[in-house]
Design a protein around this motif. Sequence first.
Motif, short mmCIF file in Angstrom:
data_model
loop_
_atom_site.label_atom_id
_atom_site.label_comp_id
_atom_site.label_asym_id
_atom_site.label_seq_id
_atom_site.Cartn_x
_atom_site.Cartn_y
_atom_site.Cartn_z
N MET A 1 0.81 -1.12 0.03
CA MET A 1 -0.08 -0.03 0.04
C MET A 1 1.01 1.22 -0.07
O MET A 1 0.56 2.21 -0.58
N PHE A 2 2.03 1.29 0.85
CA PHE A 2 2.90 2.41 1.04
C PHE A 2 4.17 1.77 0.39
O PHE A 2 4.60 0.80 0.50
N TRP A 3 4.68 2.84 -0.32
CA TRP A 3 6.28 2.49 -0.87
C TRP A 3 7.01 3.80 -0.61
O TRP A 3 6.63 4.88 -0.73
N PRO A 4 8.47 3.58 -0.68
CA PRO A 4 9.30 4.73 -0.52
C PRO A 4 9.31 5.59 -1.83
O PRO A 4 9.17 4.95 -2.76
N ALA A 5 9.56 6.97 -1.63
CA ALA A 5 9.31 7.69 -2.69
C ALA A 5 10.81 7.58 -3.66
O ALA A 5 10.51 7.92 -4.88
N ASP A 6 11.89 7.22 -3.05
CA ASP A 6 13.02 7.09 -3.51
C ASP A 6 13.09 5.73 -4.36
O ASP A 6 12.81 4.75 -3.85
N PRO A 7 13.40 6.01 -5.75
CA PRO A 7 13.56 4.53 -6.46
C PRO A 7 14.32 3.58 -6.14
O PRO A 7 14.16 2.34 -6.00
N THR A 8 15.67 4.09 -5.40
CA THR A 8 16.42 3.22 -5.09
C THR A 8 15.84 2.47 -3.70
O THR A 8 16.14 1.28 -3.69
N GLU A 9 15.27 3.01 -2.92
CA GLU A 9 14.85 2.56 -1.64
C GLU A 9 13.45 1.71 -1.89
O GLU A 9 13.42 0.45 -1.46
N ARG A 10 12.94 1.99 -3.01
CA ARG A 10 11.68 1.24 -3.45
C ARG A 10 12.28 -0.33 -4.13
O ARG A 10 11.73 -1.32 -3.88
N ASN A 11 13.35 -0.21 -4.80
CA ASN A 11 13.87 -1.41 -5.30
C ASN A 11 14.53 -2.27 -4.35
O ASN A 11 14.31 -3.49 -4.31
N LYS A 12 15.41 -1.77 -3.14
CA LYS A 12 15.61 -2.55 -1.99
C LYS A 12 14.41 -3.10 -1.29
O LYS A 12 14.59 -4.23 -0.96
N ALA A 13 13.53 -2.37 -1.01
CA ALA A 13 12.37 -3.06 -0.60
C ALA A 13 11.62 -4.09 -1.18
O ALA A 13 11.31 -5.16 -0.71
N ALA A 14 11.70 -4.01 -2.77
CA ALA A 14 11.11 -5.01 -3.78
C ALA A 14 11.95 -6.24 -3.41
O ALA A 14 11.46 -7.42 -3.38
N ARG A 15 13.16 -5.90 -3.33
CA ARG A 15 14.08 -7.33 -3.39
C ARG A 15 14.02 -8.05 -1.91
O ARG A 15 13.99 -9.21 -1.84
N ARG A 16 13.81 -7.13 -0.82
CA ARG A 16 13.52 -7.66 0.48
C ARG A 16 12.31 -8.60 0.44
O ARG A 16 12.27 -9.71 1.06
N ARG A 17 11.43 -7.95 -0.20
CA ARG A 17 9.94 -8.73 -0.17
C ARG A 17 9.96 -10.05 -0.96
O ARG A 17 9.52 -11.11 -0.51
N LYS A 18 10.88 -10.00 -2.04
CA LYS A 18 11.11 -11.36 -2.62
C LYS A 18 11.94 -12.23 -2.26
O LYS A 18 11.85 -13.61 -2.04
N SER A 19 13.03 -11.84 -1.43
CA SER A 19 14.03 -12.59 -0.57
C SER A 19 13.36 -13.17 0.70
O SER A 19 13.68 -14.18 1.25
N LYS A 20 12.39 -12.83 1.37
CA LYS A 20 11.84 -13.08 2.60
C LYS A 20 10.13 -13.06 2.31
O LYS A 20 9.47 -12.46 2.79
N PRO A 21 9.75 -14.09 1.84
CA PRO A 21 8.27 -14.31 1.59
C PRO A 21 7.70 -14.54 2.89
O PRO A 21 8.34 -15.03 3.83
N VAL A 22 6.37 -13.77 3.11
CA VAL A 22 5.67 -13.49 4.21
C VAL A 22 4.99 -14.83 4.52
O VAL A 22 4.15 -15.16 3.64
N LYS A 23 5.17 -15.72 5.54
CA LYS A 23 4.40 -16.83 5.97
C LYS A 23 3.09 -16.25 6.86
O LYS A 23 3.38 -15.65 7.79
N PRO A 24 1.99 -16.77 6.39
CA PRO A 24 0.68 -16.45 7.13
C PRO A 24 0.77 -16.82 8.63
O PRO A 24 1.21 -18.08 8.55
N SER A 25 0.22 -16.24 9.41
CA SER A 25 0.09 -16.72 10.72
C SER A 25 -0.67 -18.13 10.84
O SER A 25 -1.53 -18.32 9.86
N PRO A 26 -0.69 -18.80 11.90
CA PRO A 26 -1.74 -20.02 11.83
C PRO A 26 -3.10 -19.40 11.88
O PRO A 26 -3.99 -20.29 11.32
N GLN A 27 -3.47 -18.31 12.59
CA GLN A 27 -5.06 -17.96 12.46
C GLN A 27 -5.17 -17.24 10.99
O GLN A 27 -6.34 -17.81 10.68
N ALA A 28 -4.16 -16.99 10.19
CA ALA A 28 -4.55 -16.44 9.11
C ALA A 28 -4.83 -17.58 7.97
O ALA A 28 -5.56 -17.91 7.22
#
Length: 102
Positions: A1-28
Amino acid sequence: MFWPADPTERNKAARRRKSKPVKPSPQAQADMARSEELARSEELAGIAVPVWEVRRGFAKDLPAYVRADEIPPVVDRTVTRLDEYADRWHALPVGGTLELIW
């Protein structure tokens, strides 16, 4: 929903998301399973009711989304139960009641 305005920071954030997939909680995970189960129940009801209506003579044909050769066995059991409930309902006297236990 929110992302960094700086393109370099956006790219870093995208790489982090790809390298660390979020596992849903047991409740989810439980919520997703329940949602899938409810969707399947609704799908089966959407098949069972028109099949029952055709078999009871209330409708002439199945709707286009229900193919007679693809009706799962659980629908036959459900239609049998609908027949039993319908027969019990129609046998009730005026003011009578019908109790269904789920």
